[in-house]
Design a protein around this motif. Structure first.
Motif, PDB file in Angstrom:
ATOM      1  N   THR A  68       0.958  -1.293  -0.033  1.00 35.49           N
ATOM      2  CA  THR A  68      -0.076   0.059  -0.097  1.00 35.49           C
ATOM      3  C   THR A  68       0.977   1.183   0.065  1.00 35.49           C
ATOM      4  O   THR A  68       0.697   2.354  -0.651  1.00 35.49           O
ATOM      5  CB  THR A  68      -0.859  -0.078   1.293  1.00 35.49           C
ATOM      6  N   ALA A  69       1.823   1.051   0.932  1.00 33.80           N
ATOM      7  CA  ALA A  69       2.973   2.352   0.760  1.00 33.80           C
ATOM      8  C   ALA A  69       3.443   2.765  -0.535  1.00 33.80           C
ATOM      9  O   ALA A  69       3.773   3.912  -1.087  1.00 33.80           O
ATOM     10  CB  ALA A  69       3.882   2.259   1.996  1.00 33.80           C
ATOM     11  N   LEU A  70       3.937   1.490  -1.108  1.00 30.68           N
ATOM     12  CA  LEU A  70       4.653   1.460  -2.359  1.00 30.68           C
ATOM     13  C   LEU A  70       3.556   2.346  -3.488  1.00 30.68           C
ATOM     14  O   LEU A  70       3.966   2.866  -4.486  1.00 30.68           O
ATOM     15  CB  LEU A  70       5.190   0.249  -2.918  1.00 30.68           C
ATOM     16  N   ARG A  74       3.718   5.518  -6.059  1.00 32.44           N
ATOM     17  CA  ARG A  74       3.558   5.225  -7.589  1.00 32.44           C
ATOM     18  C   ARG A  74       4.429   4.352  -8.022  1.00 32.44           C
ATOM     19  O   ARG A  74       4.865   4.374  -9.071  1.00 32.44           O
ATOM     20  CB  ARG A  74       3.235   6.422  -8.248  1.00 32.44           C
ATOM     21  N   LYS A  75       4.787   3.435  -7.290  1.00 30.92           N
ATOM     22  CA  LYS A  75       5.711   2.356  -7.479  1.00 30.92           C
ATOM     23  C   LYS A  75       4.978   0.912  -7.771  1.00 30.92           C
ATOM     24  O   LYS A  75       4.980   0.037  -6.898  1.00 30.92           O
ATOM     25  CB  LYS A  75       6.996   2.091  -6.443  1.00 30.92           C
ATOM     26  N   TRP A 316      -4.078   9.576  -2.429  1.00 30.17           N
ATOM     27  CA  TRP A 316      -3.369  10.274  -3.647  1.00 30.17           C
ATOM     28  C   TRP A 316      -4.035  11.823  -3.280  1.00 30.17           C
ATOM     29  O   TRP A 316      -5.152  11.773  -3.012  1.00 30.17           O
ATOM     30  CB  TRP A 316      -3.840  10.012  -4.935  1.00 30.17           C
ATOM     31  N   LYS A 317      -3.224  12.640  -3.406  1.00 29.87           N
ATOM     32  CA  LYS A 317      -3.610  14.097  -3.119  1.00 29.87           C
ATOM     33  C   LYS A 317      -2.831  14.933  -4.238  1.00 29.87           C
ATOM     34  O   LYS A 317      -2.172  14.633  -4.695  1.00 29.87           O
ATOM     35  CB  LYS A 317      -3.109  14.899  -1.835  1.00 29.87           C
ATOM     36  N   PRO A 318      -3.883  15.966  -4.894  1.00 31.07           N
ATOM     37  CA  PRO A 318      -3.494  16.864  -5.652  1.00 31.07           C
ATOM     38  C   PRO A 318      -2.074  17.548  -5.462  1.00 31.07           C
ATOM     39  O   PRO A 318      -1.740  17.713  -4.222  1.00 31.07           O
ATOM     40  CB  PRO A 318      -4.454  18.023  -5.605  1.00 31.07           C
ATOM     41  N   PRO A 334       0.191  13.351 -11.592  1.00 27.21           N
ATOM     42  CA  PRO A 334       1.344  12.816 -10.917  1.00 27.21           C
ATOM     43  C   PRO A 334       1.654  11.505 -11.679  1.00 27.21           C
ATOM     44  O   PRO A 334       0.838  11.031 -11.962  1.00 27.21           O
ATOM     45  CB  PRO A 334       1.506  12.919  -9.482  1.00 27.21           C
ATOM     46  N   SER A 335       3.124  11.187 -11.915  1.00 28.11           N
ATOM     47  CA  SER A 335       3.500  10.199 -12.519  1.00 28.11           C
ATOM     48  C   SER A 335       3.736   9.231 -11.321  1.00 28.11           C
ATOM     49  O   SER A 335       4.037   9.759 -10.224  1.00 28.11           O
ATOM     50  CB  SER A 335       4.194  10.089 -13.507  1.00 28.11           C
TER      51      SER A 335
END
Length: 335
Positions: A68-70, A74-75, A316-318, A334-335
């Motif tokens: 979840t952290a990864l 975004r990994k 996820w936050k802007p 974001p990528s």
């Protein structure tokens, strides 16, 4: 926050205690401090030296935490590895299966279908699973099956939106991309006569836009989330097939009409003046193309549209993560 501060103080005093390290990792995960959480989880795994099943009663929860952290960082491919480890300890987990399936979807549709179908058996009322399964079916040319899953998912998505609020817009956005993909498939089908192609394209495009409207309705009570939704709609390559449709152009025209139609709802009237100003700013700074430019495509190729879990869970936050450039003035996800 106070609990985390206490744990950090305890960690400084007892940095070699696995239980303290694990508790700190879990707390940091809850606060979305993903990088710190991964570091503490990794430290914990080193301490137990591969004997995690003898240390904690539910090892799969540790690996789910790392994944979840990864995912929040975004990994996604690294996250898949840890979801797989988690599933080795406990196979009947619908959420890890669903998240892994979304990651498989781009390059391993058959694997994605397997995971989505297994997750559906375990949790048949998870709209994220059903929408993902529909997307996989559509990619395999199984539109009747995909349509069935989408129809089942829509009321479930509405129920989830009522529960979790604006972040659930991602469910409707992702469903819209499946209909958009079908619109393209219909137009490219050499076995259909032109009249049937046009009618099929029109129907799928209209349904896709209906879902985008619903996504906006869910998101708009939060100005920042509404901007995220609109940015996703404008930049997601999966929506390319419908951008020249009359339904999409009409929606864009309504959005260009601006805050009178969408900004001053009963919900936003209840906000204080500062919140209303944030809404106007969010809408004003968004690049909504003119009708004549509505087919302009972003050069970026974000994956976010097909990987919604972090948005749905509020992780996820802007503004998080680096941004890719695109022709829409560089505003992208974001990528």
């Amino acid at each position: 926050d106070q609990a985390v501060e206490n744990l950090e103080a305890s960690y400084k005093l007892r940095s070699s205690d696995p239980d303290t390290v694990l508790l700190l990792a879990e707390s940091q995960l809850q606060l979305h401090e993903d990088q710190k959480a991964v570091e503490r989880y990794s430290e914990f795994l080193q301490m137990v030296n591969g004997e995690i099943e003898k240390t904690v009663p539910s090892p799969h929860l540790v690996y789910n935490g790392i994944a979840t952290a990864l995912h929040g960082m975004r990994k996604k491919f690294e996250a898949v590895d840890y979801y797989t480890l988690s599933l080795m300890f406990e196979r009947k987990q619908a959420i890890p299966l669903t998240k892994r399936a979304w990651a498989f979807l781009e390059n391993g549709v058959d694997f994605a279908i397997r995971d989505f179908e297994t997750a559906k058996e375990l949790s048949p009322e998870n709209p994220d699973t059903l929408i993902g399964l529909a997307s996989a079916y559509e990619r395999k040319g199984r539109w009747p099956d995909a349509s069935r899953e989408l129809q089942a998912a829509r009321p479930l998505a509405r129920a989830q939106a009522a529960e979790v609020g604006p972040p659930a817009f991602a469910l409707f956005h992702n469903a819209a991309t499946v209909y958009a993909s079908n619109a393209a498939s219909v137009m490219l089908n050499p076995n259909l006569p032109d009249e049937q192609k046009l009618s099929g394209y029109s129907a799928s495009s209209a349904t896709s836009v209906e879902l985008l409207r619903e996504a906006f309705t869910v998101a708009r009570s939060d100005p920042n989330m509404a901007r995220v939704m609109l940015t996703a709609m404008l930049n997601d390559d999966a929506l390319k097939p419908i951008r020249d449709s009359s339904a999409y152009l009409e929606f864009i025209a309504e959005l260009k009409a601006g805050t009178k139609k969408y900004g001053m709802t009963s919900e936003t009237r209840a906000y204080h003046s500062e919140t209303r100003q944030r809404w106007r700013h969010a809408f004003a700074t968004l690049d909504i193309p003119d009708d004549s430019e509505s087919s302009t495509q972003s050069e970026c190729s974000t994956q976010w549209g097909r990987h919604p879990a972090s948005v749905i869970q509020g992780r996820w936050k802007p503004g998080r993560g680096r941004k890719r450039s695109c022709r829409l003035r560089g505003r992208c996800l974001p990528s």
